[in-house]
Scaffold this motif. Structure first.
Motif, PDB file in Angstrom:
ATOM      1  N   VAL A  20       0.843  -1.200   0.000  1.00 30.79           N
ATOM      2  CA  VAL A  20       0.000   0.000   0.000  1.00 30.79           C
ATOM      3  C   VAL A  20       0.879   1.251   0.000  1.00 30.79           C
ATOM      4  CG1 VAL A  20      -1.851   1.215   1.182  1.00 30.79           C
ATOM      5  CG2 VAL A  20      -1.805  -1.264   1.187  1.00 30.79           C
ATOM      6  N   GLY A  21       2.012   1.174   0.710  1.00 32.72           N
ATOM      7  CA  GLY A  21       2.938   2.310   0.724  1.00 32.72           C
ATOM      8  C   GLY A  21       3.438   2.621  -0.676  1.00 32.72           C
ATOM      9  N   LEU A  22       3.726   1.568  -1.463  1.00 33.38           N
ATOM     10  CA  LEU A  22       4.189   1.788  -2.848  1.00 33.38           C
ATOM     11  C   LEU A  22       3.108   2.489  -3.670  1.00 33.38           C
ATOM     12  CD1 LEU A  22       6.130  -1.524  -3.652  1.00 33.38           C
ATOM     13  CD2 LEU A  22       7.057   0.762  -3.260  1.00 33.38           C
ATOM     14  N   VAL A  23       1.847   2.052  -3.489  1.00 32.60           N
ATOM     15  CA  VAL A  23       0.744   2.695  -4.217  1.00 32.60           C
ATOM     16  C   VAL A  23       0.680   4.183  -3.852  1.00 32.60           C
ATOM     17  CG1 VAL A  23      -1.766   2.802  -4.474  1.00 32.60           C
ATOM     18  CG2 VAL A  23      -0.609   0.584  -4.419  1.00 32.60           C
ATOM     19  N   ALA A  24       0.904   4.488  -2.576  1.00 34.46           N
ATOM     20  CA  ALA A  24       0.819   5.886  -2.134  1.00 34.46           C
ATOM     21  C   ALA A  24       1.974   6.716  -2.685  1.00 34.46           C
ATOM     22  CB  ALA A  24       0.801   5.955  -0.605  1.00 34.46           C
ATOM     23  N   VAL A  25       3.179   6.114  -2.707  1.00 35.15           N
ATOM     24  CA  VAL A  25       4.374   6.897  -3.057  1.00 35.15           C
ATOM     25  C   VAL A  25       4.588   6.966  -4.571  1.00 35.15           C
ATOM     26  CG1 VAL A  25       6.886   6.991  -2.856  1.00 35.15           C
ATOM     27  CG2 VAL A  25       5.493   6.412  -0.860  1.00 35.15           C
ATOM     28  N   LEU A  26       4.380   5.828  -5.274  1.00 26.94           N
ATOM     29  CA  LEU A  26       4.787   5.770  -6.691  1.00 26.94           C
ATOM     30  C   LEU A  26       3.810   6.467  -7.635  1.00 26.94           C
ATOM     31  CD1 LEU A  26       6.316   2.201  -7.009  1.00 26.94           C
ATOM     32  CD2 LEU A  26       7.450   4.398  -6.627  1.00 26.94           C
ATOM     33  N   ILE A  27       2.539   6.556  -7.248  1.00 27.08           N
ATOM     34  CA  ILE A  27       1.560   7.223  -8.129  1.00 27.08           C
ATOM     35  C   ILE A  27       1.515   8.704  -7.773  1.00 27.08           C
ATOM     36  CG2 ILE A  27      -0.876   7.339  -8.809  1.00 27.08           C
ATOM     37  CD1 ILE A  27      -1.037   4.345  -8.250  1.00 27.08           C
ATOM     38  N   PRO A  28       1.695   9.598  -8.739  1.00 26.85           N
ATOM     39  CA  PRO A  28       1.664  11.035  -8.426  1.00 26.85           C
ATOM     40  C   PRO A  28       0.224  11.509  -8.228  1.00 26.85           C
ATOM     41  CG  PRO A  28       2.133  10.695 -10.760  1.00 26.85           C
ATOM     42  CD  PRO A  28       1.966   9.331 -10.163  1.00 26.85           C
ATOM     43  N   TRP A  29      -0.310  11.311  -7.033  1.00 23.79           N
ATOM     44  CA  TRP A  29      -1.712  11.653  -6.755  1.00 23.79           C
ATOM     45  C   TRP A  29      -1.939  13.160  -6.813  1.00 23.79           C
ATOM     46  CZ3 TRP A  29      -4.889   7.679  -6.814  1.00 23.79           C
ATOM     47  CH2 TRP A  29      -4.391   6.401  -6.487  1.00 23.79           C
ATOM     48  N   LEU A  30      -0.955  13.931  -6.352  1.00 21.72           N
ATOM     49  CA  LEU A  30      -1.125  15.385  -6.280  1.00 21.72           C
ATOM     50  C   LEU A  30      -0.056  16.061  -7.142  1.00 21.72           C
ATOM     51  CD1 LEU A  30      -1.588  15.735  -2.408  1.00 21.72           C
ATOM     52  CD2 LEU A  30      -3.366  15.820  -4.145  1.00 21.72           C
ATOM     53  N   PRO A  31      -0.352  17.262  -7.671  1.00 25.04           N
ATOM     54  CA  PRO A  31       0.670  17.981  -8.429  1.00 25.04           C
ATOM     55  C   PRO A  31       1.819  18.406  -7.511  1.00 25.04           C
ATOM     56  CG  PRO A  31      -1.288  19.357  -8.109  1.00 25.04           C
ATOM     57  CD  PRO A  31      -1.623  18.008  -7.572  1.00 25.04           C
ATOM     58  N   ASP A  32       2.993  18.659  -8.094  1.00 27.53           N
ATOM     59  CA  ASP A  32       4.124  19.172  -7.323  1.00 27.53           C
ATOM     60  C   ASP A  32       3.718  20.495  -6.682  1.00 27.53           C
ATOM     61  OD1 ASP A  32       5.987  17.291  -7.536  1.00 27.53           O
ATOM     62  OD2 ASP A  32       7.160  18.233  -9.138  1.00 27.53           O
ATOM     63  N   PRO A  33       3.899  20.648  -5.387  1.00 27.34           N
ATOM     64  CA  PRO A  33       3.463  21.892  -4.738  1.00 27.34           C
ATOM     65  C   PRO A  33       4.170  23.113  -5.327  1.00 27.34           C
ATOM     66  CG  PRO A  33       4.114  20.271  -3.096  1.00 27.34           C
ATOM     67  CD  PRO A  33       4.487  19.709  -4.431  1.00 27.34           C
ATOM     68  N   ALA A  34       3.422  24.182  -5.556  1.00 28.82           N
ATOM     69  CA  ALA A  34       4.003  25.416  -6.075  1.00 28.82           C
ATOM     70  C   ALA A  34       3.697  26.584  -5.140  1.00 28.82           C
ATOM     71  CB  ALA A  34       3.464  25.706  -7.475  1.00 28.82           C
ATOM     72  N   SER A  35       3.223  26.267  -3.932  1.00 28.11           N
ATOM     73  CA  SER A  35       2.958  27.337  -2.966  1.00 28.11           C
ATOM     74  C   SER A  35       3.185  26.791  -1.557  1.00 28.11           C
ATOM     75  CB  SER A  35       1.520  27.845  -3.085  1.00 28.11           C
ATOM     76  OG  SER A  35       0.637  26.929  -2.464  1.00 28.11           O
ATOM     77  N   LYS A  36       3.440  27.706  -0.615  1.00 23.76           N
ATOM     78  CA  LYS A  36       3.619  27.298   0.788  1.00 23.76           C
ATOM     79  C   LYS A  36       2.374  26.589   1.290  1.00 23.76           C
ATOM     80  CE  LYS A  36       6.961  30.220   3.000  1.00 23.76           C
ATOM     81  NZ  LYS A  36       7.094  31.669   3.044  1.00 23.76           N
ATOM     82  N   GLN A  37       1.190  27.115   0.877  1.00 25.14           N
ATOM     83  CA  GLN A  37      -0.064  26.550   1.366  1.00 25.14           C
ATOM     84  C   GLN A  37      -0.213  25.107   0.903  1.00 25.14           C
ATOM     85  OE1 GLN A  37       0.321  29.554  -0.014  1.00 25.14           O
ATOM     86  NE2 GLN A  37      -0.046  30.803   1.799  1.00 25.14           N
ATOM     87  N   MET A  38       0.170  24.855  -0.382  1.00 23.20           N
ATOM     88  CA  MET A  38       0.055  23.498  -0.918  1.00 23.20           C
ATOM     89  C   MET A  38       1.007  22.543  -0.191  1.00 23.20           C
ATOM     90  SD  MET A  38      -1.477  21.508  -2.978  1.00 23.20           S
ATOM     91  CE  MET A  38      -1.256  19.935  -3.794  1.00 23.20           C
TER      92      MET A  38
END
Ligand code: CUA
Length: 334
Positions: A20-38
């Motif tokens: 399950v950890g691999l599923v969480a880490v290897l798939i890019p679920w969220l875009p690369d953060p471009a703000s402090k808030q993100m």
């Protein structure tokens, strides 16, 4: 419990955690953060995800072990032992989830409050949402108006929203913060960009026919480049309104095709044919164009619907801007 059982359950738990950890880490679920808030929002996601993976692995390993070890032999139709609760187990499975949920709640509340804090000396950008375009105003830069959002790097920027018609929603996915733009309600968010580059801004509230086209690129640049951009934009401020600039800043291009502006919107009539449409309506081109901007429901071109074009350009544009726009459109394709 036998030691062999504990070892097996633990082994299962480790395997499930890794998968399950691999599923969480290897798939890019969220875009690369471009703000402090993100970045903070992503931390909350990871905090909750790690807890979820732990609980999932625990439940699944005990379940799988039990299904295999305690399965009934074929033909065995006897009842299982009757059990009357287990107080310590029940206390554990009440207290542990309660603590975890409270922890997630506290972490979320802290991040929510940090993300709402504009800090000292924030820059303000006023955002106007209108079917189907975004417009921006920089009160700190002599009310500079633009139809493109440009943000200086590492500055706390407060966005104040206003809607001219229906509910829209402002979202730059890489920057996390998302805010509904509701007519009659003042809403605002803070964004602190941490990477230069171009990011999409999208409307995420179904707001009419052109909802899917209500997107606009956002530019994050260094403070020096931002100052330069402001100067360039202000350069033309003193002169008479320029029709092409009004066409672009008022968002006409989002809905209308017009060859001189290089636009190809299909929500409204193709403006290359505006002279022919005026003839059909029995009016002079200039009068027809002006009327269609100020009172768009008066004459509806063939095949188009009423109430799609906003009816308040007569108020949101100055008389000079409208005249410039009319001249620009009446000049047509050549
Ligand atoms: Cu504006 Cu969807």
């Amino acid at each position: 419990m036998r030691r062999g059982a504990i070892v097996r359950i633990l082994g299962l738990g480790i395997v499930i955690t890794i998968l399950v950890g691999l599923v969480a880490v290897l798939i890019p679920w969220l875009p690369d953060p471009a703000s402090k808030q993100m970045e903070r929002i992503e931390d909350v996601y990871w905090f909750a995800t790690i807890i979820c993976i732990g609980i999932f692995a625990l439940v699944m390993s005990v379940l799988i072990y039990s299904v295999i070890t305690f399965r009934a032999a074929p033909e065995d139709e006897s009842d299982g032992p009757s059990i009357h609760g287990n107080t310590s187990l029940e206390i554990i499975w009440t207290v542990v989830p309660a603590v975890l949920v409270i922890a997630i709640g506290v972490v979320s509340a802290v991040v929510l409050s940090q993300n709402g804090d504009a800090g000292k000396n924030p820059m303000t950008v006023r955002v106007f949402a209108q079917q189907f375009s975004w417009r921006f105003e920089y009160p700190g830069e002599k009310n500079l108006k633009s139809n493109k959002l440009v943000m200086p790097l590492d500055r706390n920027i407060t966005f104040d929203f206003e809607s001219a018609d229906v509910i829209h929603s402002f979202w730059i996915p890489a920057m996390g913060q998302k805010q509904d733009v509701v007519p009659g309600i003042d809403t605002s968010i803070v964004i602190t960009p941490t990477r230069t580059g171009r990011f999409p801004l999208v409307c995420t509230e179904l707001c009419g026919l052109g909802h899917a086209t209500m997107r606009s690129p956002v530019n994050v640049v260094s403070q020096a480049d931002f100052d330069k951009w402001v100067k360039e934009q202000q350069g033309g401020g003193g002169k008479d309104a320029d029709g092409a600039a009004v066409f672009s800043s008022a968002g006409c291009a989002d809905c209308h095709a017009f060859t001189p502006a290089n636009s190809n919107g299909e929500i409204g009539p193709n403006l290359d044919n505006v002279a022919a449409d005026a003839e059909k309506a029995g009016e002079a081109p200039e009068a027809y164009i002006k009327e269609s901007i100020v009172d768009p429901n008066k004459v509806i071109a063939n095949g188009y619907a009423k109430d799609v074009m906003p009816g308040d350009f007569g108020k949101s544009l100055s008389a000079k801007e409208i005249d410039a726009l009319v001249t620009y459109l009446a000049a047509g394709k050549q």
